[in-house]
Scaffold this motif. Sequence first.
Motif, PDB file in Angstrom:
ATOM      1  N   MET A 185       0.801  -1.211   0.000  1.00  0.00           N
ATOM      2  CA  MET A 185       0.000   0.000   0.000  1.00  0.00           C
ATOM      3  C   MET A 185       0.836   1.265   0.000  1.00  0.00           C
ATOM      4  O   MET A 185       0.309   2.350   0.188  1.00  0.00           O
ATOM      5  CB  MET A 185      -0.950   0.010   1.206  1.00  0.00           C
ATOM      6  CG  MET A 185      -2.258  -0.689   0.953  1.00  0.00           C
ATOM      7  SD  MET A 185      -3.497  -0.202   2.162  1.00  0.00           S
ATOM      8  CE  MET A 185      -4.976  -0.926   1.450  1.00  0.00           C
ATOM      9  N   GLY A 186       2.128   1.159  -0.164  1.00  0.00           N
ATOM     10  CA  GLY A 186       2.949   2.356  -0.183  1.00  0.00           C
ATOM     11  C   GLY A 186       3.152   2.934   1.206  1.00  0.00           C
ATOM     12  O   GLY A 186       2.998   2.259   2.222  1.00  0.00           O
ATOM     13  N   THR A 187       3.480   4.230   1.267  1.00  0.00           N
ATOM     14  CA  THR A 187       3.696   4.924   2.532  1.00  0.00           C
ATOM     15  C   THR A 187       2.351   5.292   3.148  1.00  0.00           C
ATOM     16  O   THR A 187       1.520   5.925   2.502  1.00  0.00           O
ATOM     17  CB  THR A 187       4.516   6.202   2.305  1.00  0.00           C
ATOM     18  OG1 THR A 187       5.749   5.861   1.662  1.00  0.00           O
ATOM     19  CG2 THR A 187       4.807   6.907   3.621  1.00  0.00           C
ATOM     20  N   LEU A 188       2.132   4.899   4.396  1.00  0.00           N
ATOM     21  CA  LEU A 188       0.879   5.199   5.084  1.00  0.00           C
ATOM     22  C   LEU A 188       1.060   6.415   5.976  1.00  0.00           C
ATOM     23  O   LEU A 188       1.966   6.455   6.812  1.00  0.00           O
ATOM     24  CB  LEU A 188       0.428   3.999   5.916  1.00  0.00           C
ATOM     25  CG  LEU A 188       0.076   2.738   5.119  1.00  0.00           C
ATOM     26  CD1 LEU A 188      -0.236   1.589   6.067  1.00  0.00           C
ATOM     27  CD2 LEU A 188      -1.092   2.979   4.192  1.00  0.00           C
ATOM     28  N   ILE A 189       0.195   7.415   5.804  1.00  0.00           N
ATOM     29  CA  ILE A 189       0.255   8.636   6.613  1.00  0.00           C
ATOM     30  C   ILE A 189      -1.052   8.756   7.388  1.00  0.00           C
ATOM     31  O   ILE A 189      -2.114   8.950   6.783  1.00  0.00           O
ATOM     32  CB  ILE A 189       0.465   9.876   5.723  1.00  0.00           C
ATOM     33  CG1 ILE A 189       1.811   9.771   5.001  1.00  0.00           C
ATOM     34  CG2 ILE A 189       0.393  11.155   6.556  1.00  0.00           C
ATOM     35  CD1 ILE A 189       2.093  10.913   4.046  1.00  0.00           C
TER      36      ILE A 189
END
Length: 310
Positions: A185-189
């Motif tokens: 899911m990529g980078t989670l912010i």
Amino acid sequence: MRRLLLRTKAGIRDAAKPLGDAAVGALTTGLLRTTRYFDPIKTANLFGRVSRFIGRRLREDKIGRANLTAAFPEKSPEEIETILAGVWDNIGRVGAEFAHLDHIWEHDPAHPEDSRIEIEPRTHELFAQLRLDGKPALIFASHLGNWELPALAAVAHGLDAAILYRRPNIASADRAVEKLRAVNMGTLIPAGRDAPFKLAEALQKGQHVAMLVDQYLTNGVEVTFFGRKTKANPMMARLLRQVECPVHGVRIIRLPGHRFRAELSEEVKPVRDAAGQIDIRGTMQAITSVVEGWIREYPDQWLWLHRRWR
């Protein structure tokens, strides 16, 4: 005496809250782990049935019915009930599919007919364009179909993605959910006070920032949605003011046979004011209008159960 009783009750509630949170967190973690042991399709069917049965007895069912009736005055009561049943079914299926996020994305370009995810050629082209143009981008999604899958679509197409998400309030549940979301899911912010700064930094680094844009925000900007005024979160338009870049929408529609179709929209052009600056309200209206068009196509797959108009 009355004050003493009130303080005592408050003390009991405060003392019991950690225990209640721990129980809910343990239940959430256990349910996610258990669901992973079962066939994802059969589990989605079961969760859909259970959600329809329980949901039609909850307060949110009345909210959904009122929302649908106002949004589609031309539809009969029977049509509204059919749509509402589909809404509950979709929610149950999203819950079941969440436990299998790490292996639910099945797409073979060589054999699309055998893939669980269907992707049209134009969407492939647009994803390739985003990957190769050397620019950051803003990508919006909504609570339509399976709203967890758009992040998987971005990463599957090689995008360096930063995803804004809302954390569960309970720490143990948050850890379990984040562990699943962190896969592909990529980078989670996480949403919070510093989220706009982190998202702006991600854009400045050339990343593709994605977020859901279809929920009510008390301090948001006024937009028209299904003919009624409501408030939209202006964060995407404000980020666009800081870092001008392409804006696209992504949706994952549920298809018959336990399949999905991933679609990336054409670029949504921002609205500008007389000085040439990004118009926050106008741009959010443009984005909201795209989302409304999606929902009109698949009304039984959107989350009508929250108070979008207040």
